[in-house]
Enzyme design. Structure first.
Site, short mmCIF file in Angstrom:
data_model
loop_
_atom_site.label_atom_id
_atom_site.label_comp_id
_atom_site.label_asym_id
_atom_site.label_seq_id
_atom_site.Cartn_x
_atom_site.Cartn_y
_atom_site.Cartn_z
N ASP A 1 69.83 83.02 7.04
CA ASP A 1 70.33 83.89 6.02
C ASP A 1 68.85 84.15 5.01
O ASP A 1 67.89 83.32 5.09
CB ASP A 1 71.32 83.55 5.26
N SER B 1 71.91 91.94 3.45
CA SER B 1 71.05 92.67 2.45
C SER B 1 70.31 93.91 3.18
O SER B 1 69.77 93.89 4.19
CB SER B 1 70.14 91.97 1.84
N ASP C 1 73.78 79.85 2.66
CA ASP C 1 74.22 79.62 1.20
C ASP C 1 75.34 79.93 0.85
O ASP C 1 75.69 79.26 -0.18
CB ASP C 1 72.87 79.76 0.28
N ARG D 1 77.18 95.05 -0.64
CA ARG D 1 76.92 95.68 -1.91
C ARG D 1 77.93 96.27 -2.31
O ARG D 1 78.47 96.38 -3.67
CB ARG D 1 75.63 96.81 -1.80
N GLY E 1 76.46 86.80 -0.20
CA GLY E 1 76.82 86.98 1.30
C GLY E 1 77.49 88.26 1.26
O GLY E 1 77.59 88.78 2.52
N ASP F 1 68.93 85.87 1.29
CA ASP F 1 69.15 85.76 -0.05
C ASP F 1 69.91 84.09 -0.18
O ASP F 1 70.75 83.60 0.15
CB ASP F 1 70.00 86.46 -0.70
N ASN G 1 68.08 95.33 1.83
CA ASN G 1 66.65 95.06 1.09
C ASN G 1 65.84 94.14 1.95
O ASN G 1 64.83 93.77 1.23
CB ASN G 1 66.63 94.81 -0.38
P1 B16 Z 1 71.74 94.58 -0.94
P2 B16 Z 1 72.18 87.46 2.07
C1 B16 Z 1 73.41 89.52 0.52
O1 B16 Z 1 72.24 88.72 1.39
C2 B16 Z 1 73.19 88.92 -0.67
O2 B16 Z 1 73.69 87.33 -1.00
C3 B16 Z 1 74.53 89.30 -1.40
O3 B16 Z 1 74.56 89.02 -2.99
C4 B16 Z 1 74.24 91.15 -1.70
O4 B16 Z 1 75.10 91.71 -2.15
C5 B16 Z 1 74.15 91.48 -0.08
O5 B16 Z 1 73.14 90.67 0.43
C6 B16 Z 1 73.75 92.86 -0.12
O6 B16 Z 1 72.60 93.11 -0.61
O7 B16 Z 1 72.32 95.01 -2.12
O8 B16 Z 1 70.35 94.37 -1.10
O9 B16 Z 1 72.01 95.46 0.31
O10 B16 Z 1 72.51 86.28 1.66
O11 B16 Z 1 73.13 87.81 3.34
O12 B16 Z 1 70.73 87.34 2.78
MG MG Z 2 72.87 84.17 1.05
#
Ligand code: B16
Ligand code: MG
Length: 223
Positions: free
Chosen positions: A8, A115, A169, A48, A45, A10, A117
């Site tokens: 993962d 994400s 996480d 958005r 996780g 974030d 991003n």
């Molecule tokens: P984005 P991961 C997740 O990333 C984040 O934990 C979560 O808080 C966020 O809302 C989600 O990505 C979407 O992110 O807005 O950048 O598309 O932990 O799966 O790497």
């Molecule tokens: Mg994460």
């Protein structure tokens, strides 16, 4: 026999959760309410749009789909101001040596993030080239706790879930890995991640063998 590790992003490789929190909180304040760090745990996780829906629910606010799209865009703009300033110093301690250790063992590496991003962040911290497969929020149609993100990662490497170890996480991320039949290692606190096959506080000084031994010892203890 473990052939690959799926990470993962974030909260495992970098601590972007703190930037998500600041940006979402700014959005909530903009709408006239606030939420706690404890509530923020539930956003980890989660995609958005699902995150925005939860936050609006906490604030007791209803918005149209068009307004929600605008609010999500506003938050993402604030979030991107932070991530565009990231550099390799933001890779969490122990991660880079652990990736090197896995590469030396011939273990294949993939990324499984919700994400949209994720690629920007990997580029900023200089880790883009380390992953053979990158599955992120732009590739998936179902967010964690659905296993799709990890299934696509395993598929891209032509491996079965049982051959991959997932590092996560988020509670929803561990649920996703378990639902897909992966071995799941929680990175963080036992209270949120206790359902994983093993929980580690971080990657400092860790070896693959220590993880596999830990998983076995925990399975024996829990019967
Ligand atoms: P984005 P991961 C997740 O990333 C984040 O934990 C979560 O808080 C966020 O809302 C989600 O990505 C979407 O992110 O807005 O950048 O598309 O932990 O799966 O790497
Ligand atoms: Mg994460």
């Amino acid at each position: 026999m473990i052939k690959a590790c799926i990470f993962d992003l974030d909260g495992v490789i970098v601590d972007t959760a703190k930037y998500h929190f600041i940006a979402w909180r700014r959005l909530a304040n903009h709408l006239g309410f606030d939420f706690t760090e404890e509530e923020n745990e539930k956003l980890k996780g989660v995609s958005r749009m699902d995150s925005l829906n939860l936050i609006l629910q906490w604030g007791g606010i209803e918005k149209s789909e068009a307004e929600k799209a605008q609010l999500a865009e506003l938050k993402n703009g604030w979030y991107r101001e932070y991530i565009l300033k990231m550099d390799p110093s933001e890779i969490l301690e122990g991660v880079a040596p652990f990736l090197g250790h896995l590469e030396q063992l011939g273990i294949r590496l993939a990324l499984g993030s919700s994400s949209k991003n994720a690629r920007t962040i990997l580029e900023q911290v200089g880790l883009m080239h380390r992953f053979e497969a990158i599955v992120d929020g732009t590739n998936i149609t179902r967010s964690k706790p659905d296993p799709q993100v990890f299934e696509l990662g395993a598929e891209a490497m032509n491996l079965n879930p049982g051959e991959c170890l997932v590092f996560e996480d988020a509670e929803a991320g561990i649920d996703a890995a378990l639902a897909g039949g992966f071995l799941a290692v929680g990175v963080g606190a036992e209270e949120n991640l206790g359902h994983a096959h093993l929980v580690i506080p971080n990657f400092i000084g860790l070896s693959l063998q220590a993880i596999l031994d830990g998983i076995q010892a925990r399975a024996e203890k829990h019967g």
